[in-house]
Design a protein around this motif. Structure first.
Motif, PDB file in Angstrom:
ATOM      1  N   LEU A  89      13.227   2.680  -5.501  1.00 19.03           N
ATOM      2  CA  LEU A  89      12.859   4.048  -5.856  1.00 19.03           C
ATOM      3  C   LEU A  89      12.226   4.657  -4.627  1.00 19.03           C
ATOM      4  O   LEU A  89      11.301   4.078  -4.051  1.00 19.03           O
ATOM      5  CB  LEU A  89      11.854   4.030  -7.008  1.00 19.03           C
ATOM      6  N   ASP A 138      10.718   8.263  -3.875  1.00 18.94           N
ATOM      7  CA  ASP A 138      10.399   9.597  -4.373  1.00 18.94           C
ATOM      8  C   ASP A 138       9.860  10.438  -3.218  1.00 18.94           C
ATOM      9  O   ASP A 138       8.762  10.975  -3.267  1.00 18.94           O
ATOM     10  CB  ASP A 138       9.372   9.425  -5.505  1.00 18.94           C
ATOM     11  N   GLY A 172       8.390  15.526  -4.760  1.00 15.36           N
ATOM     12  CA  GLY A 172       8.259  14.104  -4.471  1.00 15.36           C
ATOM     13  C   GLY A 172       6.828  13.733  -4.115  1.00 15.36           C
ATOM     14  O   GLY A 172       6.060  14.547  -3.614  1.00 15.36           O
ATOM     15  N   GLY A 173       6.521  12.483  -4.401  1.00 12.96           N
ATOM     16  CA  GLY A 173       5.166  11.999  -4.122  1.00 12.96           C
ATOM     17  C   GLY A 173       5.155  10.831  -3.156  1.00 12.96           C
ATOM     18  O   GLY A 173       4.149  10.141  -3.038  1.00 12.96           O
ATOM     19  N   ASP A 192       9.220   1.949  -4.312  1.00 15.40           N
ATOM     20  CA  ASP A 192       9.006   0.760  -5.132  1.00 15.40           C
ATOM     21  C   ASP A 192      10.336   0.029  -5.344  1.00 15.40           C
ATOM     22  O   ASP A 192      11.400   0.627  -5.227  1.00 15.40           O
ATOM     23  CB  ASP A 192       8.401   1.143  -6.492  1.00 15.40           C
ATOM     24  N   GLN A 210      12.910  -1.759  -7.860  1.00 15.97           N
ATOM     25  CA  GLN A 210      13.271  -1.714  -9.275  1.00 15.97           C
ATOM     26  C   GLN A 210      14.485  -2.608  -9.494  1.00 15.97           C
ATOM     27  O   GLN A 210      15.428  -2.575  -8.703  1.00 15.97           O
ATOM     28  CB  GLN A 210      13.607  -0.280  -9.708  1.00 15.97           C
ATOM     29  N   VAL A 245       9.348  -7.547  -7.214  1.00 16.59           N
ATOM     30  CA  VAL A 245       8.683  -6.328  -7.661  1.00 16.59           C
ATOM     31  C   VAL A 245       7.649  -5.887  -6.631  1.00 16.59           C
ATOM     32  O   VAL A 245       7.335  -6.627  -5.691  1.00 16.59           O
ATOM     33  CB  VAL A 245       7.995  -6.527  -9.036  1.00 16.59           C
ATOM     34  N   ALA A 253       3.857  -3.601  -5.901  1.00 16.86           N
ATOM     35  CA  ALA A 253       2.430  -3.888  -6.045  1.00 16.86           C
ATOM     36  C   ALA A 253       2.002  -3.893  -7.501  1.00 16.86           C
ATOM     37  O   ALA A 253       2.597  -3.254  -8.356  1.00 16.86           O
ATOM     38  CB  ALA A 253       1.626  -2.842  -5.290  1.00 16.86           C
ATOM     39  N   GLU A 254       0.953  -4.640  -7.742  1.00 17.80           N
ATOM     40  CA  GLU A 254       0.325  -4.650  -9.055  1.00 17.80           C
ATOM     41  C   GLU A 254      -1.169  -4.459  -8.837  1.00 17.80           C
ATOM     42  O   GLU A 254      -1.766  -5.117  -8.000  1.00 17.80           O
ATOM     43  CB  GLU A 254       0.595  -5.990  -9.723  1.00 17.80           C
ATOM     44  N   GLY A 255      -1.739  -3.539  -9.595  1.00 23.39           N
ATOM     45  CA  GLY A 255      -3.176  -3.316  -9.483  1.00 23.39           C
ATOM     46  C   GLY A 255      -3.568  -2.442  -8.315  1.00 23.39           C
ATOM     47  O   GLY A 255      -4.743  -2.214  -8.081  1.00 23.39           O
ATOM     48  N   ARG A 256      -2.588  -1.996  -7.599  1.00 23.08           N
ATOM     49  CA  ARG A 256      -2.856  -1.022  -6.545  1.00 23.08           C
ATOM     50  C   ARG A 256      -1.646  -0.090  -6.487  1.00 23.08           C
ATOM     51  O   ARG A 256      -0.580  -0.448  -6.997  1.00 23.08           O
ATOM     52  CB  ARG A 256      -3.104  -1.713  -5.211  1.00 23.08           C
ATOM     53  N   PRO A 257      -1.788   1.077  -5.903  1.00 25.33           N
ATOM     54  CA  PRO A 257      -0.653   2.008  -5.937  1.00 25.33           C
ATOM     55  C   PRO A 257       0.565   1.447  -5.218  1.00 25.33           C
ATOM     56  O   PRO A 257       0.454   0.546  -4.386  1.00 25.33           O
ATOM     57  CB  PRO A 257      -1.192   3.252  -5.219  1.00 25.33           C
ATOM     58  N   THR A 258       1.708   2.011  -5.542  1.00 23.56           N
ATOM     59  CA  THR A 258       2.954   1.601  -4.910  1.00 23.56           C
ATOM     60  C   THR A 258       2.898   1.874  -3.419  1.00 23.56           C
ATOM     61  O   THR A 258       2.034   2.616  -2.948  1.00 23.56           O
ATOM     62  CB  THR A 258       4.126   2.423  -5.469  1.00 23.56           C
ATOM     63  N   MET A 299      -3.529   4.448  -0.234  1.00 23.13           N
ATOM     64  CA  MET A 299      -4.120   5.681  -0.755  1.00 23.13           C
ATOM     65  C   MET A 299      -4.522   6.660   0.350  1.00 23.13           C
ATOM     66  O   MET A 299      -5.071   7.716   0.082  1.00 23.13           O
ATOM     67  CB  MET A 299      -5.332   5.336  -1.628  1.00 23.13           C
TER      68      MET A 299
END
Lengths: 643, 347
Positions: free
Chosen positions: A16, A18, A54-55, A59, A61, A90, A92-97, A562
């Motif tokens: 992905l 974006d 877009g942001g 990621d 998928q 996959v 990140a988990e617990g932090r932003p993509t 971030m």
């Protein structure tokens, strides 16, 4: 070259991306001429292209490990063989993509991944391993889709090569023989990774808007090797396909391991695919061979095909891909030939690998689809994308190889490209004057003549000097710096170090809104997702209200996902000035007139209309293609059929 | 009238050891969390740029629910327990009851913003033990039901009774954040810290028994929602029996500025493989990432909290884009965020 070394794994799936697209138009940076409709989706300079909201999210998928390759030359593809096969890849988990961003609107072909975490997990989320992919930018853009990208809009693919650091091994890793071997083979608890994205969707077709296909491979990392490209030998396409206006199989890495009597060629970034998801449905007879005679052909419309007599090569073997349309997705396109005869191995030590196909027009001959670099020479810069503030210096690392071995005493000349002209407002450029690049030349200091050391490596110090808004409404300047060895293989051409040098700016300790408003309004214009959903960046009162979270984001390290701005295009002095304002938001204008920029902008040394170099012109075309305003690539129906 | 299943209060009041409070504090964490998806769904349904007061009020309450969840987790850690946040059980099924039988069968769903939802769901959730009635009917006989506040009071009482002055939990697990004032979110090392922290939860949620304000002089949640319901600010009014009345500035509401979310949207309602389905999966992937990050945060890595703040923005942006997206096959509706528990690696 480690991602091609054993043990390695291949994963396939989607990514992905974006990315935001209002900033794909240089003229959109001019606050004075910005219009609200530049934030609406749509083609053309007066709209915001395919994804204005877009942001910058990147990621993984639907990615899964497809197969593994072991040191003894065997391939395993069943979960029964090793627990890692079939597991999910996959983010990140617990932090932003992670994020995907361009260097600059004037340097859009080097889209970079920032702060991407990669994890391999079971369906329950149990970890096999995870780590952080070091920032890396697109290299080796090439034509992929035989359908011209008709469903998705972007027929090109590229490669991201990098390393994975901060590797953490899950408890389950112990149950994978593959991972145990990988862990003991790799160095510095770092892994090598290569990813080939293609089939990206600009269009809202097939449910795949903003998705693309990605094929990755992960192998051991070896110390002292480059990070953003494989220390590999390279095959370049030399068969001209008119519909593609160039070649297929344009660039492929390969590794020769004489001790293992093995050659492994990575067609993952180059194999022509029928569609956006990597289906392979053409069935040409493609063979790998070693040419006994030097090959120097370069594809052109005039000489589309070069031929070779079978007596002049040693055949290695045929590519066995025809039986499975999913071959590329399953194998990653990496082809290994093991147990090569000694004559082949020794021939490969100083002769070019070639990819050939039997000729129909010249029976008995073979058409050369791709050949190795002339003399087996490869010289590349590693950290070739740079963001510099004035006064900052960085060492650019160069590596030279011949026949896969580091090459001492290779001379590399490094030259700043000529300035490109300003483009006045006119029918083709309706919004705002666009300023040229590569000036003032004194913005950068470097020694343009370097030579590799006995270890095949050279460093060039690059220093940024003060420049004063040469592009007026866009911070800093983009510099393309071409480097080359004495002989340039035109089948590949030259490569560049690309620098965004930020404008000279003195930090303001106690700024008022007027000191930062132009920067903030520009971000507000270019990134509507922020102003629409988070905080109106153009509104000082709204910023003051959200100052806590903004201070948090603007003070994050550049390698923190971030970090604001996400584009990472702000000099530290400007960023600190914004932070100073956020700490004490002074909304009212200063009672005294603030001093204007103390230096006039550096004048463009070339006049509007000055011709571009071929490379500059092709960059311009490539940007058009990227933004979907290219007339479009024709489909290729009969690839290599009538050679 | 909002009730909590009295068994939970009994369990607290009959506890003989701190360990017996662990499941109740876990329930408290789950309860605080369970209100956030309904509130956020209503907030995300407000079109960007419209209905700013509605957005601001819901946002302020969500932030405090997050604070309460953090406090409850800190107390559980302080007592030596282990918060569990990354499991499927943690996430309620919407529409459905909230944890601990809250509201005596109150069914809470994920719906667009409306004054009905504010009145019938949100105010019900936040109902104080003795809601003060401002300038309307006289105070009726006080009913004797139990509320969330009473539940917290029961836990508070037991901690006072059972806990040593220095609490036994690992101090390094306490979570604090620069995003909350230090007098609201503080490390819980002692019995007194725990008692003070529970008071913050009760008062922010319900107000005190005599004032709609909490200790920080902010309106308790119930009254903030009531402002939205009445469309007027609650302000000091010396002429009113309780010193306050809904005689403040009007709070305009534009129903046109609300996306028509399909109530309780589920991933399974979207065409498999469609762009909308992918975006919903993206949303739930962020939701899982957030829960997982919070789990890590509350289980020994408090520094991870900053990262979860970033994930909240990912979640928010995806949710707001969903809310602006027409629902395939359901004319007149848009897609709501589903807040479903998925493990992204699973397939």
């Amino acid at each position: 070259m480690s991602y091609l070394h054993a043990p390695r794994l291949v994963f396939t799936g989607d990514f992905l991306s974006d990315v935001s697209t209002v900033n794909n138009d240089t003229a959109h940076y001019n606050n004075a001429t910005f219009q609200p409709n530049f934030q609406d989706p749509g083609q053309g300079a007066t709209n915001g292209w395919w994804n204005p909201e877009g942001g910058a999210v990147f990621d993984f998928q639907n990615c899964a490990v497809k197969q593994i390759f072991l040191p003894d030359g065997t391939t395993q593809s069943s979960p029964a063989d090793d627990i890692i096969i079939g597991q999910a890849v996959v983010g990140a988990e617990g932090r932003p993509t992670g994020k995907m961003v361009d260097l600059d609107p004037d340097a859009q072909m080097f889209s970079a991944l920032w702060c991407v975490q990669l994890r391999i997990c079971t369906a329950n989320g149990d970890l096999l391993f995870k780590g952080d992919i070091t920032t890396t930018s697109f290299r080796d853009l090439q034509m992929r889709q035989l359908d011209g990208g008709k469903s998705n809009g972007q027929p090109l693919g590229a490669s991201w090569t990098s390393v994975i650091t901060n590797v953490e091994w899950g408890a389950l890793a112990e149950q994978s023989a593959f991972l145990k071997t990988l862990r003991t083979t790799t160095q510095n608890n770092t892994l090598a990774i290569n990813m080939n994205p293609f089939g990206y969707y600009y269009s809202h077709n097939d449910g795949r808007f903003s998705l693309g296909r990605i094929i990755g491979s992960i192998g051991p990392y070896f110390e002292n090797e480059p990070f953003t490209f494989a220390a590999a030998r390279r095959l370049y396409g030399i068969n001209y396909t008119p519909s593609a206006r160039g070649t297929f199989f344009s660039i492929s890495n390969f590794l020769v391991e004489p001790d293992a009597k093995r050659v492994s060629v990575d067609f993952g970034a180059s194999f022509p695919v029928a569609d956006s998801i990597g289906t392979v449905n053409y069935k040409q007879d493609l063979r790998l061979a070693v040419s006994k005679i030097p090959q120097a052909g370069v594809a052109s419309r005039q000489t589309p095909t070069f031929y070779i007599n079978p007596n002049d090569f040693i055949e290695i073997g045929a590519l066995d891909y025809q039986s499975d349309p999913n071959w590329l997705n399953q194998t990653g396109g990496i082809v290994s030939f093991n147990n090569l005869p000694d004559t082949t191995v020794s021939a490969l030590a100083a002769n070019q690998l070639i990819l050939v196909s039997p000729s129909t027009s010249q029976p008995g001959q073979f058409a050369i689809i791709a050949r190795e670099a002339i003399d087996g020479l490869v010289a590349r810069a590693d950290n070739f994308i740079q963001r510099l503030d004035d006064g900052q210096s960085v060492n650019i690392d160069f590596y030279a190889y011949q026949w896969g071995k580091l090459l001492p005493n290779a001379s590399i000349s490094v030259t700043l490209d000529p300035p490109t002209p300003d483009t006045p407002v006119g029918p083709q450029n309706p919004i705002s004057e666009i300023y040229g690049n590569n000036f003032p030349a004194e913005g950068l200091t470097f020694n343009g003549q370097i030579s590799t050391n006995p270890q095949g490596k050279a460093q060039m110090q690059l220093t940024g000097n003060a420049i004063y808004s040469p592009r007026v409404y866009i911070d800093g300047q983009i510099y393309f710096i071409t480097y080359q060895t004495p002989t340039v293989d035109q089948a590949f051409g030259t490569e560049q170090v690309v620098v965004h040098l930020r404008d000279y700016f003195e930090e303001i300790a106690n700024p008022v809104w007027g000191d930062i408003s132009e920067m903030m309004i520009q971000y507000s214009n270019l990134y509507p997702i922020m102003s629409k959903y988070v905080v109106n960046l153009a509104d000082p009162e709204a910023l003051a209200e959200k100052k806590k979270i903004l201070i948090f984001a603007f003070s994050r390290d550049m390698n923190d996902t971030m970090h604001m701005p996400v584009t990472r295009d702000l000099s530290s002095t400007k960023r600190n000035t914004i932070l100073n304002w956020l700490h004490n938001p002074q909304i009212a204008p200063k009672p005294v007139v603030r001093s204007e920029a103390r230096e006039a902008k550096a004048a463009n040394p070339v006049a509007p209309g000055t011709a571009l170099t071929d490379k500059q012109a092709s960059y311009k075309e490539a940007v058009k293609a990227k933004n979907g305003s290219f007339p479009g690539f024709a489909a290729t129906n009969d690839l290599f059929e009538n050679l | 009238m909002l009730q909590i299943d009295s068994r939970y209060i009994e369990k607290a009041l009959t506890a003989n050891a701190l360990e017996e409070l662990y499941p109740l504090l876990q329930n408290a964490i789950e309860l605080e969390h369970s209100t956030i998806p309904p509130y956020l769904t209503a907030m995300f349904s407000l079109n960007p740029g419209t209905n700013p007061v509605q957005r601001q009020i819901i946002h302020s309450i969500v932030i405090e629910e997050m604070l309460h969840m953090t406090i409850a987790a800190n107390i559980l850690n302080a007592l030596g327990g282990k918060p569990v946040i990354n499991s499927a059980d943690f996430v309620p099924e919407y529409p459905g009851p909230l944890p601990m039988g809250i509201g005596n069968g109150l069914i809470v769903g994920l719906e667009k913003y409306s004054t009905d939802v504010v009145k019938n769901v949100f105010m019900e959730i936040e109902e104080p033990e003795n809601p003060i009635v401002f300038k309307s009917v006289s105070l009726a006989e006080m009913p004797t039901y139990s509320t969330i506040g009473a539940f917290y009071q029961a836990i508070q009482q037991k901690i006072e009774e059972l806990a040593p002055d220095e609490l036994p939990g690992d101090k390094s697990k306490q979570v604090t954040s620069s995003f909350f004032p230090a007098d609201e979110l503080f490390p819980i090392y002692t019995k007194q810290n725990a008692i003070d922290a529970i008071n913050i939860i009760i008062e922010q949620g319900e107000g005190t028994s005599t004032s709609p304000l909490d200790q920080e002089d902010e309106l308790a949640h119930y009254y903030r929602f009531e402002e939205l319901y009445k469309g007027k600010r609650l302000v000091k009014d010396d002429t009113a029996p309780n010193g306050y009345s809904f005689s403040g500035p009007p709070i305009p509401f534009s129903p046109d500025g609300v996306f028509p979310l399909f109530p309780n949207t589920k991933t399974s309602m979207l065409p498999v493989g469609s762009e909308e389905w992918n975006r919903m999966n993206e949303f739930n992937t962020s939701y899982y990432s957030l829960l997982s990050g919070l789990h890590t945060t509350f289980n020994g890595q408090p520094g991870m909290l900053d990262n979860t703040v970033g994930v909240m923005y990912d979640l928010k942006l995806t949710a707001q884009k969903l809310c602006a997206t027409p629902f395939p096959g359901k004319p007149g509706y848009n897609i709501g965020p589903s807040f479903e528990f998925i493990v992204p690696a699973g397939s």
